[in-house]
Design an enzyme around this catalytic site. Structure first.
Site, short mmCIF file in Angstrom:
data_model
loop_
_atom_site.label_atom_id
_atom_site.label_comp_id
_atom_site.label_asym_id
_atom_site.label_seq_id
_atom_site.Cartn_x
_atom_site.Cartn_y
_atom_site.Cartn_z
N ASP A 39 19.78 -18.88 20.56
CA ASP A 39 19.07 -18.61 19.31
C ASP A 39 19.40 -19.63 18.23
O ASP A 39 18.69 -19.72 17.23
CB ASP A 39 19.49 -17.24 18.76
CG ASP A 39 18.61 -16.12 19.26
OD1 ASP A 39 17.44 -16.39 19.58
OD2 ASP A 39 19.09 -14.97 19.32
C1 GLC Z 1 22.77 -13.11 21.08
C2 GLC Z 1 21.34 -12.67 21.17
C3 GLC Z 1 20.68 -13.26 22.40
C4 GLC Z 1 20.89 -14.74 22.46
C5 GLC Z 1 22.36 -15.10 22.33
C6 GLC Z 1 22.59 -16.58 22.24
O1 GLC Z 1 23.50 -12.55 22.10
O2 GLC Z 1 21.24 -11.28 21.19
O3 GLC Z 1 19.32 -12.97 22.43
O4 GLC Z 1 20.38 -15.20 23.67
O5 GLC Z 1 22.88 -14.50 21.17
O6 GLC Z 1 22.14 -17.13 21.07
C1 GLC Z 2 22.09 -14.53 18.00
C2 GLC Z 2 23.31 -15.39 18.00
C3 GLC Z 2 23.86 -15.55 16.62
C4 GLC Z 2 22.77 -15.95 15.67
C5 GLC Z 2 21.65 -14.96 15.71
C6 GLC Z 2 20.54 -15.35 14.81
O1 GLC Z 2 22.47 -13.23 17.84
O2 GLC Z 2 24.33 -14.91 18.82
O3 GLC Z 2 24.89 -16.50 16.66
O4 GLC Z 2 23.29 -16.07 14.39
O5 GLC Z 2 21.16 -14.87 17.01
O6 GLC Z 2 19.58 -14.37 14.74
#
Ligand code: GLC
Ligand code: GLC
Length: 819
Positions: free
Chosen positions: A487
């Protein structure tokens, strides 16, 4: 250092001192009524939606961290001394404190001045209430006169509003107290048909429902005035902070035990039968009262608790292993599937790191959670698949999130996370392999929940793949959009404005940023869809998928390879990300795991080479890092990933979700030693001895363990609600131990350390029970080449589908040592 131990026999983790590094929590409920409970009885409850139907208050990010809970107080009426048997909130020094977190229940017990107390908390199956069973035993030589107080603070339903809208909220709170039951009915008069109840099995000496009356002005939960003076004030809340407390007097002879039951629950009335008498403003209690009366009976409580334990025995019985490695066995047999159930139920809503008011259900999160859950309750997985697919957009794209109560896509977050749709294919494939229920492919499922757009689920899967194929960049790789699995890798964002979302802001249009991760994922998904197409007799569909996958594999070979590992992406300007030519972020974990899982690089040795690079550059004793070197400054063209201090989260933390991809990749190249080694590095049980460093619960996975660039390497954060649960379960059970449901049977393909000898597993599959004995010479490596199934020799490693439901099938699997 440890703060407790596993009780494998009882399937409990026993915490033996209350001051754990962080609150160590557990979950109550697995259907509609849920609660979080910490080892000192902190936490809260809600009905279905942690934001919109919150029953009790909890204060996130407070000092101490864990404020608000299911607290009971005991008071010695002779001396006036009082204490909390769960340690919090009074923090009196206790003897023999223990918190047993079990599957769907917690038992907290302790002794103080010769009085021992034990509280059992759980949610009975099929009900929307929680039970607190309190047992008090007098271990003194004299009779004891005690007061027992219960306490909770009600939340005014919408947790977001409850925490912010005080000008209104301080005037709306309402309760009723009738026959010793406290009813919380804020907003019941107008638009809500639901209320909460808090009941007690014993005659009351008094009660309180106004928080200030119970605590006293300027006091906190550590010394409520009602407890201090040994008398409630029978307060009725009018606005302010409605709360609930019962006061029970206990006279207990030496050696005697008294049991008191409290119930906290949620109830709804039909809109036209809310009031009794009609026309009044008094809650009609005729529907709820029988439930309350039933669960206030000791025998009913005992029976419901046994039923809960039995339910888990059944669920866990579906996959049981005896490998001789305690960390493998207890995680696979108990805790990992338990966490998978919790993530399936909660998604990313309510934990100590998710406030219950933030996010909806993620499209990619929920589809991945399903991978670790589908074997337990396939019917619920089926329902979830249809729900998720119904939010899919006609383009084949997906809303990144949807709201569980409305089941609608979330417009605020929108779509354009280009990996999302491919996960749906993997989830449906897992469901089909587990159940053989191909009828799901013909279910008419709408796009974007629009009536009239229904198409068979199979069509949704095809559009998922088309979506990727139709969005390719200059190298022929999939465009990344807002982000892929990571993300925080936001290649089209270029944000300079504080507060702006890195995911939903695209400040540059026309970008050509591409993702090699999505390329790998697409190959994996297209191959799955080819198998599904073949099952349906759609030869043309299967051929299309196979050739699309082959084409993408070639593109990755040409543009995705950096020389010693797979590149991560191409940025907005078409420059490589995750390449030896970058100053920072030269190698990323995700494409190594995903491409090799998809079979890319298996034939030409690149896979092995990429895994060597992972071991050399990313592996640490605490797990495998997301990337190296960590970003030391903000790169506008890379986005949120470079906002985190090095070693945390996506910026070179051990993002545990990705580690099992590498474990699986190691099995794909036949390295069982390497796979299990990585598995044990992040296995919470194997990290139990490091609890003072790890700090999170030793019985569940964390989303992240701080990496080597961090100030606190090895420190876990964001335990419980993470895709780590499902993927680790998949890696260990299906790839390392090698028991893999497939369309045509049960694959038995372990890839374990050379040192291992024989081991056994039991797996229920398609209505039959397979008892599997793996025969292996210790000190050798190799794969299963031959099975004996019910005495008959079968070449290869696929145990056929059961001849009839209910069958008990004996399988011996022979590992042939490779010289
Ligand atoms: C969090 C989010 C997931 C994403 C991951 C890496 O676990 O829930 O959707 O793939 O972060 O950014
Ligand atoms: C996911 C990731 C986090 C980020 C978020 C943004 O959960 O793990 O690091 O800040 O997405 O929405």
């Amino acid at each position: 250092m440890r703060f407790g131990h596993f009780d494998d026999e009882r399937r409990e983790y026993v915490i033996t001192r209350p001051d754990t590094p962080l609150p160590w929590i557990n979950y109550l409920g697995s259907e509609e009524y849920f609660g979080i409970i910490s080892n000192t009885a902190g936490g809260y409850s809600f009905y279905r939606d942690a934001r919109l139907r919150r029953l009790t208050r909890y204060r996130y990010n407070n000092a101490p961290l864990d404020v608000g809970g299911r607290y009971v107080y005991l008071r010695d009426d002779a001396s006036g001394d009082f204490w909390s048997p769960s340690w919090q909130p009074t923090q009196r020094e206790l003897e023999d404190y223990a918190c047993r977190h079990g599957l769907g229940y917690s038992i907290i017990s302790s002794r103080y001045q010769g009085i021992s107390a034990e509280m059992l908390y759980f949610v009975p199956g099929g009900e929307t209430l929680e039970i607190w069973r309190v047992r008090v035993t007098n271990e003194r030589a004299e009779p004891a006169k005690l007061s027992l107080f219960s306490s909770i603070e009600f939340c005014l339903w919408d947790a977001q509003d409850d925490a912010t809208n005080f000008q209104r909220n301080y005037s709306v709170g309402e309760v009723e107290v009738e026959d010793g039951v406290i009813y919380h009915k804020t907003e019941y008069r107008e638009r809500r048909d639901h209320f909460a109840f808090f009941a007690c099995s014993e005659p009351l000496a008094g009660f309180d429902t106004q928080r200030d009356a119970f605590l006293g002005p300027y006091r906190s939960w550590d010394r409520p005035i009602a407890v201090e003076r040994g008398a409630s004030s029978n307060s009725i809340a009018h606005g302010w902070q409605p709360s609930g407390s019962h006061h029970v007097r206990l006279e207990i002879g030496p050696g005697e035990t008294k049991e008191v039951i409290f119930l906290l629950g949620y109830a709804e009335n039909p809109r036209d039968a809310k009031f009794d008498p009609p026309g009044s403003q008094t809650i009609d209690k005729r529907l709820v009262r029988p439930t309350i009366d039933r669960y206030l009976q000791r025998a009913v409580v005992a029976e419901a608790f046994e039923a809960l334990r039995a339910r888990w025995t059944d669920l866990l019985g579906i996959c049981q292993v005896q490998t001789g490695n305690e960390h493998v066995d207890r995680m696979v047999n108990v805790w990992n599937p338990y966490q998978c159930m919790v993530t399936f139920n909660m998604s990313r809503s309510a934990s100590l790191f998710e406030s219950g008011i933030g996010r909806g259900m993620g499209f990619r999160d929920t589809t991945q959670d399903l991978l670790g859950f589908v074997h337990m309750i396939p019917s619920r997985a089926r329902e979830r698949l249809i729900d998720v697919a119904s939010t899919q957009l006609p383009t084949g794209g997906a809303y990144h999130q949807y709201q569980p109560l409305t089941k609608r896509g979330n417009n605020d977050v929108g779509s354009g996370f280009n990996d999302d749709p491919a996960w749906l294919v993997l989830a449906v494939a897992a469901y089909l392999k587990e159940t053989g229920d191909t009828s799901i492919l013909d279910v008419a499922v709408p796009y974007d929940n629009q009536p009239g757009t229904e198409r068979p689920l199979y069509d949704h899967l095809q559009r998922s793949i088309e979506y990727t194929l139709e969005r390719r960049g200059p190298h022929g790789l999939p465009l990344i959009g807002r982000a892929d699995w990571n993300d925080c890798l936001n290649l089209n964002c270029f944000s300079e404005t504080p507060g702006e979302s890195f995911q939903t802001t695209e400040n540059r249009s026309g970008g050509v940023a591409e993702s090699i991760f999505i390329a790998g994922l697409m190959v994996l998904a297209a191959n799955e869809l080819a198998d599904i197409a073949a099952l349906r007799g759609d030869g043309a569909g299967a051929a299309r998928c196979i050739s699309a996958a082959a084409e993408m594999r070639d593109v990755v070979a040409q543009h995705g390879w950096d020389g010693a590992w797979f590149r991560r992406a191409y940025d907005f300007y078409g420059r490589p990300v995750g390449s030896a030519g970058n100053d920072e972020g030269q190698i990323f974990i995700e494409p190594q795991g995903m491409c090799i899982m998809a079979g890319i690089g298996l034939e030409d040795g690149r896979g092995r080479m990429a895994l060597d690079s992972v071991r050399e550059r990313l592996a640490t004793p605490h797990g495998i890092l997301v990337l190296q070197p960590a970003f030391t400054r903000y790169y506008r063209h890379l986005g949120e990933i470079s906002t985190y201090p090095g070693g945390y989260k996506e910026n070179a933390g051990v993002f545990c979700h990705t580690n099992p991809w590498v474990m699986i990749a190691e099995t794909r190249v036949g390295n069982g030693d390497g796979a299990l080694d990585y598995y044990l590095r992040i296995n919470p049980s194997a990290r139990e001895d490091l609890s003072e460093i790890h700090r999170g619960e030793p019985y569940v996975y964390a989303q992240m363990i701080a990496g080597k660039d961090a100030a606190t390497p090895g420190e876990a954060k964001n335990t419980w609600l993470t895709g780590t649960a499902a993927w680790n379960f998949t890696a260990i059970s299906q790839w390392i131990l090698g028991i893999r449901p497939e369309h045509a049977g049960l694959r038995i393909d372990p890839c374990v350390p050379a040192a291992w000898g024989d081991f056994t597993l039991t797996r229920s599959f398609r209505g039959a029970t397979y008892r599997i004995a793996v025969r292996k010479q210790p000190g050798t490596s190799g794969r299963v080449t031959r099975l004996r199934v019910d005495g008959r020799t079968v070449g290869g490693n696929l145990a056929p589908l059961p001849p009839s439901p209910g069958a008990e099938i004996e399988v011996e699997a022979f590992v042939e040592a490779t010289p």
